[in-house]
Design a protein around this motif. Sequence first.
Motif, short mmCIF file in Angstrom:
data_model
loop_
_atom_site.label_atom_id
_atom_site.label_comp_id
_atom_site.label_asym_id
_atom_site.label_seq_id
_atom_site.Cartn_x
_atom_site.Cartn_y
_atom_site.Cartn_z
N ASN A 218 9.60 -1.36 -5.24
CA ASN A 218 9.08 -0.97 -3.94
C ASN A 218 10.10 -1.36 -2.88
O ASN A 218 10.15 -2.50 -2.44
N GLN B 185 0.83 -1.21 0.00
CA GLN B 185 0.00 0.00 0.00
C GLN B 185 0.86 1.25 0.00
O GLN B 185 0.61 2.20 -0.75
N GLN C 201 -7.79 -2.47 2.73
CA GLN C 201 -6.71 -1.57 3.11
C GLN C 201 -6.35 -1.75 4.58
O GLN C 201 -7.22 -1.66 5.46
N ASN D 298 2.86 1.40 -3.34
CA ASN D 298 2.02 1.36 -4.54
C ASN D 298 2.55 0.39 -5.60
O ASN D 298 2.46 0.67 -6.80
N SER D 299 3.11 -0.73 -5.16
CA SER D 299 3.61 -1.71 -6.11
C SER D 299 3.80 -3.06 -5.43
O SER D 299 4.22 -3.12 -4.27
#
Length: 271
Positions: free
Chosen positions: A72, A62, A105, A65-66
Amino acid sequence: MLRETFKICFAHVKRHDVALTTIRLMAGHSKWTNIKHLKAEKDGCKAVLFAKISRQIRLAIQEGNSVDPALNSTLRSVIDKAVKQNVPFVTIQNVLNSFQNNKLQFTKHRLGIQYKKKVFVICIINTNNFPGFKMDATAMIRKSGGIFVDVRHIFEDFGWIKAHYAELFLFANRQTFEEKVFEDAVEFGAEDVQIVDYRSGTVNFICDPSYLIAISKRLQSSGYCVEKSEHIFYAHDLVKLTSDQHDSYKVFLKKLQILPGVENIYDNVKQ
């Protein structure tokens, strides 16, 4: 104003990491009974560790973003840590695959707890359902003699980043390396810095917790390999418990550690 020396700050930290739970041999009537108890303890600790690593991987994806560790750096650090803790690669890969199909999330939360008047605890939780976690935890905490309280006046906090410079050979001597490190600390917004080991280029950076992610990314883009970053809490004053109080608290602590979603626990108990 810079923090007090890192060694003093970190010496006060009392963190109870779920993955580091001690396994003790339980008493039994036979060798086989002891083996069964020990295996159950190990299996339980392993399950808690795997669940924790899974949450950390999800949170890293999260934040970065990868799902590609090559893109990441936060995810790459979590995976490296998992491998060092003997988490099977197939488990790691399953978490990566499941995240692509599951858009829940995860967020970090902090709970303050007072346990039997003298002990104050900060519990860090990583979950996608904090209200549900708190509802499940409340009964156990109250039954054990704890209550939810604001503990901000008991603890101080700071951000800690442990990193090493990947290309140490570029520096002629320790002095030039120190100059580079201190210049980077000032430029990137760290409040203090400490060279832990010149031979490996290992450095501790101290910063405002809200800048942890930003400074970690800037360090990584400037030639550092970030090994760990953490929001640290340490108590201003430590309390000493009697033997009976300490045993009782250890039981409570273990119950906290196995709650789904618990990442780290800090307290004001003297070692």
